[in-house]
Write a protein that holds these residues in place. Structure first.
Motif, PDB file in Angstrom:
ATOM      1  N   HIS A 111       0.809  -1.316  -0.009  1.00  0.00           N
ATOM      2  CA  HIS A 111       0.155  -0.091  -0.113  1.00  0.00           C
ATOM      3  C   HIS A 111       0.752   1.306  -0.011  1.00  0.00           C
ATOM      4  O   HIS A 111       0.555   2.174  -0.878  1.00  0.00           O
ATOM      5  CB  HIS A 111      -0.909  -0.023   1.436  1.00  0.00           C
ATOM      6  CG  HIS A 111      -1.611   1.106   1.317  1.00  0.00           C
ATOM      7  ND1 HIS A 111      -2.731   1.336   0.677  1.00  0.00           N
ATOM      8  CD2 HIS A 111      -1.763   2.519   2.187  1.00  0.00           C
ATOM      9  CE1 HIS A 111      -3.547   2.618   1.039  1.00  0.00           C
ATOM     10  NE2 HIS A 111      -2.884   3.142   1.771  1.00  0.00           N
ATOM     11  N   HIS A 115       1.286   4.264  -2.537  1.00  0.00           N
ATOM     12  CA  HIS A 115       1.206   5.774  -2.401  1.00  0.00           C
ATOM     13  C   HIS A 115       2.500   6.650  -3.179  1.00  0.00           C
ATOM     14  O   HIS A 115       2.150   7.649  -3.736  1.00  0.00           O
ATOM     15  CB  HIS A 115       1.230   6.022  -0.841  1.00  0.00           C
ATOM     16  CG  HIS A 115      -0.087   6.294  -0.076  1.00  0.00           C
ATOM     17  ND1 HIS A 115      -1.059   7.147  -0.699  1.00  0.00           N
ATOM     18  CD2 HIS A 115      -0.508   5.433   0.832  1.00  0.00           C
ATOM     19  CE1 HIS A 115      -2.279   6.735   0.018  1.00  0.00           C
ATOM     20  NE2 HIS A 115      -2.012   5.732   1.019  1.00  0.00           N
ATOM     21  N   SER A 137       0.525   9.354   5.883  1.00  0.00           N
ATOM     22  CA  SER A 137      -0.652   8.657   5.849  1.00  0.00           C
ATOM     23  C   SER A 137      -1.477   8.730   7.091  1.00  0.00           C
ATOM     24  O   SER A 137      -0.656   9.088   8.011  1.00  0.00           O
ATOM     25  CB  SER A 137      -0.633   7.322   5.119  1.00  0.00           C
ATOM     26  OG  SER A 137       0.060   6.421   6.046  1.00  0.00           O
ATOM     27  N   ASP A 294      -6.503   7.236  -0.379  1.00  0.00           N
ATOM     28  CA  ASP A 294      -6.224   6.072  -0.858  1.00  0.00           C
ATOM     29  C   ASP A 294      -7.201   5.841  -2.150  1.00  0.00           C
ATOM     30  O   ASP A 294      -8.353   6.216  -2.215  1.00  0.00           O
ATOM     31  CB  ASP A 294      -6.792   5.130   0.251  1.00  0.00           C
ATOM     32  CG  ASP A 294      -5.918   4.775   1.342  1.00  0.00           C
ATOM     33  OD1 ASP A 294      -4.874   5.255   1.294  1.00  0.00           O
ATOM     34  OD2 ASP A 294      -6.440   4.396   2.407  1.00  0.00           O
TER      35      ASP A 294
HETATM   36 ZN    ZN Z   1      -3.246   5.007   2.559  1.00  0.00          ZN
END
Ligand code: ZN
Ligand code: KG4
Length: 328
Positions: A111, A115, A137, A294
């Motif tokens: 993840h 980003h 984040s 996201d």
């Molecule tokens: Zn995220």
């Protein structure tokens, strides 16, 4: 390579069609934020159930948005971690099922690497290495030196709260709805500088951050009514931005990097964007706000680069959460 990308690590169910890791043809993000708002934070079980409900319609909508179908894709990727286990499992299983059903290559994507790769989705020349990456984040604040595609060196990060977590918790202390980040930014915009001064943890001589002391200072400022809520929000935001932009600009200079790449939900913050651009002596890249929070396009961008190198994930492999994403 035309890739279907899926993201379901937290409270957004997202799908996108991405070509060659750089061009987005269709992208859908279904946010659950309203569902969790009444709890003041994300409830994992509620998130998993909502992902289950949304995943197929979201994938269908992404295909409709791109004007293509399952027969047009060359590979599937999905977020493998870090994130909420039950939430990750929904998107990851959907991705594996589609890849299995169509006999397509499948890849699990980190993840946080996703980003960073949102910066490859912006039109214009690709980022240049070595790049200093600031990932800010809800769950992570990492400072990474990126030598090349998939080649990372972790320089530091938060020792306690992530920057987004500090925004969210301070927002709650100020009585603002969840998530606190955008709410604090909105409230701060109605104020200006005041005599209130909140602490900045510089952790001099390190490349690390700390935001929990600042959060405690917000708690005291709210309890003592030391300033108006909007002034507290303003000074809190300034304190976070000051430390992030101050340290990143200094470290970028020390390391002689070609560029600074910023990523993650907090990178949507206008003051952070302004201060990083202002203080850094090398070019600073920050994706548009919709690609900071996201989304699945960023997973398609990171996945596209790795798929092109021939990387694949076995279909009998499950989700995997690791905090050291630089070694994945
Ligand atoms: Zn995220
Ligand atoms: O990257 P992200 O969407 O999800 C995670 O991977 O965690 O980041 C969410 C975080 C939340 O803490 C949210 O409050 C913060 O990003 N955020 C912001 C802004 N927009 C989102 N923080 C400050 N200012 C914003 N405009």
């Amino acid at each position: 390579m035309f890739v279907l990308a899926i993201e379901s690590s937290c409270d957004e169910t997202a799908a996108a069609l991405v070509e060659d890791g750089t061009t987005v043809h269709g992208a859908v993000v279904a946010s659950q934020v309203d569902l969790h708002a009444k709890y003041g934070g994300i409830v994992p079980e509620v998130a998993s159930r909502e992902h289950l409900r949304a995943i197929v319609p979201v994938i269908r909508e992404a295909f409709a948005d791109a004007g293509c179908g399952l027969e047009d894709i060359d590979a599937v990727c999905a977020t493998r971690g870090p994130g909420l286990a039950g939430a990750l499992m929904v998107g990851y299983s959907a991705g594996k099922a589609i890849a299995f059903g169509r006999d397509l290559p499948f890849l699990g994507v980190n993840h946080l690497e996703g980003h960073v790769y949102a910066n490859w989705l912006v039109e214009g020349p690709a980022p240049v290495f070595p790049a200093l990456c600031l990932v800010v984040s809800g769950g992570h604040t990492d400072l990474i030196l990126m030598h090349g595609h998939g080649s990372y060196e972790r320089l530091g990060g938060t020792l306690d709260d992530a920057a987004g977590e500090a925004f969210d918790k301070s927002g709650r202390l100020l009585g603002l709805p969840f998530p606190g980040g955008p709410e604090i930014a909105k409230l701060a915009a109605t104020a200006g500088p005041s005599s209130l001064r909140l602490p900045r943890a510089w952790l001099r001589g390190t490349r690390d951050f700390s935001f929990s002391g600042l959060k405690t200072a917000v708690l005291h400022a709210v309890r003592d009514e030391a300033a108006l809520p909007a002034e507290i929000a303003w000074e809190f935001q300034e304190a976070v931005v000051d430390v992030l932009a101050g340290k990143v600009s200094r470290i970028a200079r020390e390391l002689g990097v070609a560029e600074v790449l910023v990523a993650g939900g907090v990178a949507a913050n206008t003051r952070l964007r302004e201060e990083l651009q202002e203080r850094c002596s090398v070019p600073v890249r920050i994706p548009p706000p919709s690609l900071c929070t996201d989304n699945a396009a960023m997973i398609g961008a990171a996945g596209g680069q790795r798929l092109a190198l021939g990387q694949r994930s076995p279909l009998d492999e499950d989700i995997f959460s690791t905090n050291d994403w630089t070694r994945v």
